[in-house]
Write a protein that holds these residues in place. Structure first.
Motif, PDB file in Angstrom:
ATOM      1  N   PRO A 105       0.807  -1.231   0.000  1.00 15.91           N
ATOM      2  CA  PRO A 105       0.000   0.000   0.000  1.00 15.91           C
ATOM      3  C   PRO A 105       0.841   1.283   0.000  1.00 15.91           C
ATOM      4  N   LEU A 106       1.839   1.376   0.874  1.00 15.65           N
ATOM      5  CA  LEU A 106       2.624   2.610   0.912  1.00 15.65           C
ATOM      6  C   LEU A 106       3.609   2.677  -0.249  1.00 15.65           C
ATOM      7  N   GLY A 107       4.150   1.539  -0.632  1.00 19.17           N
ATOM      8  CA  GLY A 107       5.096   1.500  -1.751  1.00 19.17           C
ATOM      9  C   GLY A 107       4.437   1.911  -3.055  1.00 19.17           C
ATOM     10  N   ALA A 108       3.205   1.444  -3.252  1.00 15.33           N
ATOM     11  CA  ALA A 108       2.493   1.787  -4.492  1.00 15.33           C
ATOM     12  C   ALA A 108       2.245   3.295  -4.561  1.00 15.33           C
ATOM     13  N   GLU A 109       1.905   3.892  -3.412  1.00 14.87           N
ATOM     14  CA  GLU A 109       1.689   5.356  -3.392  1.00 14.87           C
ATOM     15  C   GLU A 109       2.993   6.101  -3.657  1.00 14.87           C
ATOM     16  N   LEU A 110       4.063   5.633  -3.002  1.00 13.04           N
ATOM     17  CA  LEU A 110       5.350   6.315  -3.174  1.00 13.04           C
ATOM     18  C   LEU A 110       5.802   6.243  -4.635  1.00 13.04           C
ATOM     19  N   LYS A 111       5.632   5.064  -5.225  1.00  8.82           N
ATOM     20  CA  LYS A 111       6.050   4.883  -6.614  1.00  8.82           C
ATOM     21  C   LYS A 111       5.229   5.793  -7.532  1.00  8.82           C
ATOM     22  N   ARG A 112       3.928   5.852  -7.265  1.00 12.95           N
ATOM     23  CA  ARG A 112       3.053   6.698  -8.081  1.00 12.95           C
ATOM     24  C   ARG A 112       3.483   8.163  -7.938  1.00 12.95           C
ATOM     25  N   ASN A 113       3.830   8.588  -6.727  1.00 13.38           N
ATOM     26  CA  ASN A 113       4.243   9.980  -6.519  1.00 13.38           C
ATOM     27  C   ASN A 113       5.552  10.289  -7.249  1.00 13.38           C
ATOM     28  N   ILE A 114       6.468   9.308  -7.263  1.00 16.22           N
ATOM     29  CA  ILE A 114       7.742   9.523  -7.969  1.00 16.22           C
ATOM     30  C   ILE A 114       7.482   9.642  -9.467  1.00 16.22           C
ATOM     31  N   LYS A 115       6.624   8.755  -9.972  1.00 14.98           N
ATOM     32  CA  LYS A 115       6.342   8.804 -11.414  1.00 14.98           C
ATOM     33  C   LYS A 115       5.632  10.108 -11.780  1.00 14.98           C
ATOM     34  N   THR A 116       4.712  10.533 -10.919  1.00 13.82           N
ATOM     35  CA  THR A 116       4.008  11.790 -11.203  1.00 13.82           C
ATOM     36  C   THR A 116       4.992  12.952 -11.208  1.00 13.82           C
ATOM     37  N   SER A 117       5.914  12.943 -10.256  1.00 15.28           N
ATOM     38  CA  SER A 117       6.889  14.029 -10.187  1.00 15.28           C
ATOM     39  C   SER A 117       7.738  14.058 -11.466  1.00 15.28           C
TER      40      SER A 117
END
Ligand code: ATP
Length: 441
Positions: free
Chosen positions: A41-53
């Protein structure tokens, strides 16, 4: 001794990732699949935030770069043209005694290169070339005519779409095409957690330019990419440039620099910035007969564009972000761990707590939580002492904890605790959303 301590740190990070739901071993209940990892759950959010950035920096905020999402499976001739079928190999050495496998390059660095590092016997085979591409078959018949490959890089999807994107977007050189997507490499020695895996995600951008301007754009992209890691909050003393010398410069490249990060297991590549010349488009032009020439109004000539490539690994960036943020802080209590993630990428932006589960506090806290949830990824927690709740959020990397206490009912204020300084400041309830927006967006 020092080395073990460093490896311990990696072990502790790996266990935090599992405990807090960042990263799990793939197929763990079946014993795990080597070098494959699942984001929780937290890894998926972090990865999504990195990709969005990355996506925002590399295309959304710019007029000169278009996005693309090409298929993983491509015509097999692409990989012949690109050189991957013939040259994307690593020399592999086996030990006849213990069956361990090594990259010849890694063995060459050892004191005793003829000796197996695993069992100590001098029973290593000669090096043989091993192609790193995963091969599969399209359709029902598994013969060589049906062979296709899982792409080992996303870049080729961009090269083969150069004409499509140029014509559809009516972009003029210089312009770029950016893409985020999975890539697969049958690495001989994967390892160091998610640093080197067989399935990973790349974030690549190819910038098409006139050959006479290559040095200018190369410098420009080096600077832009360095700045992106600064935006992610990475400690700049842990980053450096590595220039490819004549020995490691690819034959088609005119210049190549890697951005490296100092991981607990040493300085390692995070991203490459390469001047690929006109190699890629010329090769595809030769193989397909499609005209990749471009007529430039400024230069009044037809030319095959040069490419400046920026090629980053999403998983490696995520590992860097985690390693860089990981702090063991005994001043907060025995074995306290804090993930000092930048609020911009942190998976949970804020946690909302009622100080106690009575006196109307949960009702106010729940209302605030539901209001904030419309704009931010927030978390509600009413369980256990407030100190325990802070500690859980510190470990999860949540930058702010908002607590509703006895005073809230009197003056509509709450405390916001800063993860890193641990300072608590009172804010009006109505100001909380603006406070968060300023910090995390
Ligand atoms: P390395 O030398 O570490 O194998 P490379 O030079 O082969 O990397 P590139 O082909 O330039 O890497 O790929 C661009 C980026 O993709 C790398 O900088 C890295 O961030 C990421 N990457 C490449 N291979 C892997 C892998 N096996 N696992 C995770 N990320 C990878």
């Amino acid at each position: 001794m020092a080395k073990n301590k460093k490896n311990d740190k990696m072990d502790r990070l790996v266990s935090l990732c599992k405990r807090r739901g960042y990263i799990f071993q793939s197929s763990e209940i079946y014993g795990g699949l080597n070098s494959c990892w699942d984001y929780g759950p937290l890894g998926a959010e972090l990865k999504r935030n990195i990709k969005t950035s990355w996506w925002e920096a590399m295309t959304a905020r710019r007029d000169d770069i278009e996005g693309l999402d090409a298929a993983i499976l491509m015509h097999p001739a692409v990989w012949k043209t690109s050189g991957h079928i013939d040259e994307f190999t690593d020399p592999l050495v086996d030990c006849k005694t213990c069956q361990a496998r090594f990259r010849a390059e890694d063995l060459a660095e050892n004191k005793n290169p003829e000796q197996c590092p695993a069992c100590g016997n001098k029973t290593l085979t000669e090096a043989r070339q091993f192609n790193l591409m995963f091969k599969t078959f399209m359709g029902p018949v598994a013969d060589d005519n049906a062979a296709v490959y899982l792409r080992p890089e996303t870049a080729q999807g961009i090269y083969v779409n150069f004409l499509n994107v140029k014509n559809a977007s009516r972009q003029k050189i210089p312009f770029g095409i950016a893409q985020i997507g999975k890539a697969f490499r049958n690495e001989i020695t994967p390892g160091n957690f998610i640093f080197r895996t067989r399935e990973f995600e790349q974030m690549e951008m190819q910038y098409f330019i006139h050959p006479s301007e290559d040095e200018k754009w190369f410098e420009y992209w080096k600077e832009q990419r360095w700045n992106w890691y600064m935006e992610l909050g990475i400690n700049k003393d842990k980053l450096r440039w590595h220039e490819h010398g004549p020995d490691d410069l690819a034959h088609y490249a005119k210049a190549a620099y890697d951005i490296e990060y100092e991981f607990p297991f040493g300085w390692k590549e995070l991203e490459g910035v390469h001047n690929r010349t006109d190699f890629d488009l010329s090769r595809h032009q030769e193989a397909t007969g499609k005209d990749m020439g471009y007529i430039d109004e400024r230069f009044k000539e037809k030319f095959v564009p040069y490419i400046i490539e920026t090629s980053a690994g999403c998983d490696r960036t995520l590992l860097t972000v985690l390693v860089d943020a990981y702090v063991e802080d005994d001043s907060r209590g025995d074995k306290s761990t804090v993930l000092k993630l930048s609020p911009k990428v942190a998976p949970i932006k804020a946690a909302v707590f009622p100080l106690v589960k009575k006196d109307g506090m949960p009702e106010i806290a729940e209302k605030l939580y539901h209001d904030l949830k419309k704009r931010f990824k927030v978390f509600y927690d009413a369980g256990g002492s407030v100190g325990r709740r802070y500690a859980r959020m510190d470990e999860a990397g949540t930058p702010f904890c908002i607590t509703i206490d006895g005073q809230t009912k009197e003056d509509d204020t709450v405390t916001i605790r800063d993860r890193d300084s641990m300072e608590q400041t009172r804010y009006k309830l109505a100001e909380v959303a603006d406070f968060l927006a300023e910090k995390v967006e």
